[in-house]
Structure formats: structure tokens, C-alpha cells
Design a protein around this motif. Structure first.
Motif, PDB file in Angstrom:
ATOM      1  N   VAL A 142      16.241  61.725   7.664  1.00 17.04           N
ATOM      2  CA  VAL A 142      16.919  60.440   7.865  1.00 17.04           C
ATOM      3  C   VAL A 142      16.585  59.890   9.251  1.00 17.04           C
ATOM      4  O   VAL A 142      16.254  58.709   9.399  1.00 17.04           O
ATOM      5  N   PHE A 143      16.650  60.746  10.261  1.00 13.48           N
ATOM      6  CA  PHE A 143      16.310  60.341  11.630  1.00 13.48           C
ATOM      7  C   PHE A 143      14.879  59.789  11.684  1.00 13.48           C
ATOM      8  O   PHE A 143      14.633  58.713  12.227  1.00 13.48           O
ATOM      9  N   ASN A 144      13.936  60.525  11.095  1.00 16.21           N
ATOM     10  CA  ASN A 144      12.538  60.096  11.110  1.00 16.21           C
ATOM     11  C   ASN A 144      12.329  58.804  10.323  1.00 16.21           C
ATOM     12  O   ASN A 144      11.555  57.937  10.734  1.00 16.21           O
ATOM     13  N   LEU A 145      13.018  58.667   9.216  1.00  8.77           N
ATOM     14  CA  LEU A 145      12.916  57.442   8.406  1.00  8.77           C
ATOM     15  C   LEU A 145      13.452  56.229   9.170  1.00  8.77           C
ATOM     16  O   LEU A 145      12.870  55.147   9.116  1.00  8.77           O
ATOM     17  N   LEU A 146      14.540  56.416   9.902  1.00 12.97           N
ATOM     18  CA  LEU A 146      15.078  55.323  10.718  1.00 12.97           C
ATOM     19  C   LEU A 146      14.058  54.881  11.765  1.00 12.97           C
ATOM     20  O   LEU A 146      13.824  53.683  11.952  1.00 12.97           O
ATOM     21  N   TRP A 147      13.421  55.845  12.440  1.00 13.03           N
ATOM     22  CA  TRP A 147      12.430  55.482  13.449  1.00 13.03           C
ATOM     23  C   TRP A 147      11.199  54.845  12.830  1.00 13.03           C
ATOM     24  O   TRP A 147      10.605  53.930  13.408  1.00 13.03           O
ATOM     25  N   ALA A 148      10.808  55.308  11.660  1.00 13.87           N
ATOM     26  CA  ALA A 148       9.662  54.692  10.983  1.00 13.87           C
ATOM     27  C   ALA A 148       9.979  53.239  10.633  1.00 13.87           C
ATOM     28  O   ALA A 148       9.136  52.349  10.795  1.00 13.87           O
TER      29      ALA A 148
END
Length: 164
Positions: A142-148
Motif C-alpha cells: 500500500v505504501f509503495n502504491l501510494l508513492w507510485a
């Protein structure tokens, strides 16, 4: 001045957020290895290092929204919808990191440490560790998807008049 601020903002994002996303993504499988073989000092050290990277670069990462805000002010785009959404998603990513990712990493490290000290039942530690690493992997995703998503918004800038 705008180009200078934008350059600093992009560099800060690459230097700070990049290591967090990689280290946080590597943490769950590394933790599973350390839980499977707690006697391996190398596996335990790797997990500790990955957590430290996430913590330290998380602190350094505050420069990204600070420089982004300064850049947006100099560009006069503070009221643009894409920027407001990006700021909200950045705040959400920070909350996910601080409230979900880092605390779960610390719990897993404590579980590994408890087993090393012989104070925890190995079966219980392994079961709890498997569940915790699965949850951690989800929160990290989720964290990585938000940054992407923030990165895509920064590049595409819906409604931009610059032709990008």
C-alpha cells in the motif's frame, strides 16, 4: 529558483523514498528467513539493517514534501487538483509508514530477538511471525502504491497547461 527547487525535490524523492520502498519491500521475506533460522546472525542482521534504512530514510524523506511545497509555491500551482491529491496521498503514505509499516517491523524484530533469547516458544514465534510478515507485506505494498501514484501524478499533472 523554480528549477533549482524542482531539482532538489526530485533528488530528495529519489534519494529518500527509493531506499524506503526497496528496504520495506525486502523486509518481509528477509524476516521470514530470519524467523526460519533465528540462529543465523546474517539473516537477523539483514532484517535489522532493513528496518534501520526505513527509519532513517523515513526521517530524511520529510524533505520531499517540504521541497515539493516550496516548488509548488514558486510555480503557483498550490490550488491545482493534481497537487492537492498528491499532497493528500503523500500524507497518507507517511501515515502508513509511521503507523503500520515501522511498528510491524519493530514487532517482528522483537519476535526474532525474543526467540534468540529463548524467552518465546518457537512454534508461537513462527506462527505470529508468518502472520505479521504477511500483514507487513500488504502494508508495504500500500505504501509503495501510494508513492507510485504520487509519482504518476507528478509526471502527468492532469489539467496541466505545459503539454506534459
Amino acid at each position: 529558483m523554480t528549477k533549482f527547487l524542482l531539482s532538489l525535490h526530485v533528488l530528495a524523492a529519489i534519494i529518500a523514498v527509493g531506499p524506503i520502498t526497496v528496504a520495506a519491500s525486502m523486509f518481509p521475506p528477509s524476516a521470514r528467513k530470519a524467523l526460519a533460522d533465528p540462529g543465523s546472525e546474517r539473516a537477523v542482521s539483514a532484517v535489522r539493517l532493513l528496518h534501520r534504512i526505513c527509519r532513517v530514510y523515513g526521517g530524511v524523506g520529510i524533505a520531499v514534501p517540504v521541497l515539493g511545497f516550496a516548488t509548488a509555491m514558486s510555480m503557483g500551482v498550490l490550488k491545482d487538483a493534481w497537487l492537492i491529491v498528491s499532497m493528500l496521498l503523500t500524507a497518507l503514505a507517511a501515515m502508513v509508514l509511521l503507523a503500520l509499516v515501522l511498528p510491524r517491523q519493530e514487532e517482528i524484530l522483537e519476535g526474532i530477538g525474543a526467540h534468540d533469547e529463548g524467552s518465546a516458544d518457537w512454534t508461537t514465534t513462527t506462527a505470529v511471525g508468518a502472520k505479521s510478515t504477511a500483514q507487513l507485506a500488504m502494508f508495504t505494498g500500500v505504501f509503495n502504491l501510494l508513492w507510485a501514484t504520487v509519482t504518476i501524478l507528478m509526471i502527468v499533472r492532469p489539467g496541466s497547461t505545459t503539454g506534459a
